[in-house]
Design an enzyme around this catalytic site. Sequence first.
Site, mmCIF file in Angstrom:
data_model
loop_
_atom_site.group_PDB
_atom_site.id
_atom_site.type_symbol
_atom_site.label_atom_id
_atom_site.label_comp_id
_atom_site.label_asym_id
_atom_site.label_seq_id
_atom_site.Cartn_x
_atom_site.Cartn_y
_atom_site.Cartn_z
ATOM 1 N N ASP A 58 75.066 37.993 152.878
ATOM 2 C CA ASP A 58 75.629 38.007 151.528
ATOM 3 C C ASP A 58 74.844 37.089 150.601
ATOM 4 O O ASP A 58 74.065 36.244 151.045
ATOM 5 C CB ASP A 58 77.085 37.531 151.555
ATOM 6 N N ARG A 111 82.520 33.712 157.921
ATOM 7 C CA ARG A 111 83.065 32.863 156.862
ATOM 8 C C ARG A 111 84.594 32.811 156.908
ATOM 9 O O ARG A 111 85.203 31.763 156.645
ATOM 10 C CB ARG A 111 82.588 33.365 155.502
ATOM 11 N N ARG A 120 72.607 41.964 157.578
ATOM 12 C CA ARG A 120 72.624 41.868 156.123
ATOM 13 C C ARG A 120 73.416 40.629 155.718
ATOM 14 O O ARG A 120 74.590 40.520 156.057
ATOM 15 C CB ARG A 120 73.242 43.122 155.494
ATOM 16 N N TYR A 147 74.856 32.927 164.342
ATOM 17 C CA TYR A 147 75.004 32.256 163.044
ATOM 18 C C TYR A 147 75.385 30.791 163.265
ATOM 19 O O TYR A 147 75.978 30.440 164.291
ATOM 20 C CB TYR A 147 76.104 32.912 162.206
#
Length: 234
Positions: free
Chosen positions: A37, A183, A35, A96
């Site tokens: 953001d 992040r 999921r 990522y």
Amino acid sequence: MGWQRQSHGPSVQQALEDAIHAVTGERTAVHAAGRTDAGVHGLAMRAHVDIAKDIAPFRLMEAINARIRPNPVAVLACVTVADDWHARFSCIRRSYEYRIVNRRAPLTHEAGLAWQVPPPLDEGAMADAAGRLVGRHDFTTFRSVHCQADSPVRTLDLLSVERDGVRLFIRAAARSFLHHQVRSMVGCLALVGMGRWSPDDVEAALHARDRAQLGLNAPSDGLFFVRADYPDEA
């Protein structure tokens, strides 16, 4: 509003589910490998949907892409899988990439697709700090207070920093990540690159297991979901 369907704005999941309903007449949930953001990008997200309609995978892909316009979402490939295959629970590794543009000049065509950091960044120091985070740790410091995961413990397989001119690419891979983990790690690595933190400070923040010790949470613009791996694939 990111991947997951939200009541207060558009999402990738909603766009796909609405397009599938238009094609098949069936209301069904689309399940993803992860999921993302709001503001995060997906280059190769994996997802699955259970439908009863007899339709060839290629035709389904073409039909979804025709119906999903003008949303900035596209199905790149579509295949039939076993009934017990699950995009989320069958996934064994997620990857990522975070993109930083290290220059003073404003972003133009990369606006919204990278994090602009004007001060010079020391990618060597950032790579040193990144190495301190690889392995199995309690990542409470790098976990959003809204994270719903049962445990803050994760095994980080990869966290690398590479520079190509003014662009820095931070790549992360693990079986699963906590909410905001990538992040948060990137934000602290940037502090190291700017000389405001040392690699030891990153390690100390990790061992503190305290969200209040986080130095910086990087913006969503530069984050991309790039790959999901499954055990039956090379």
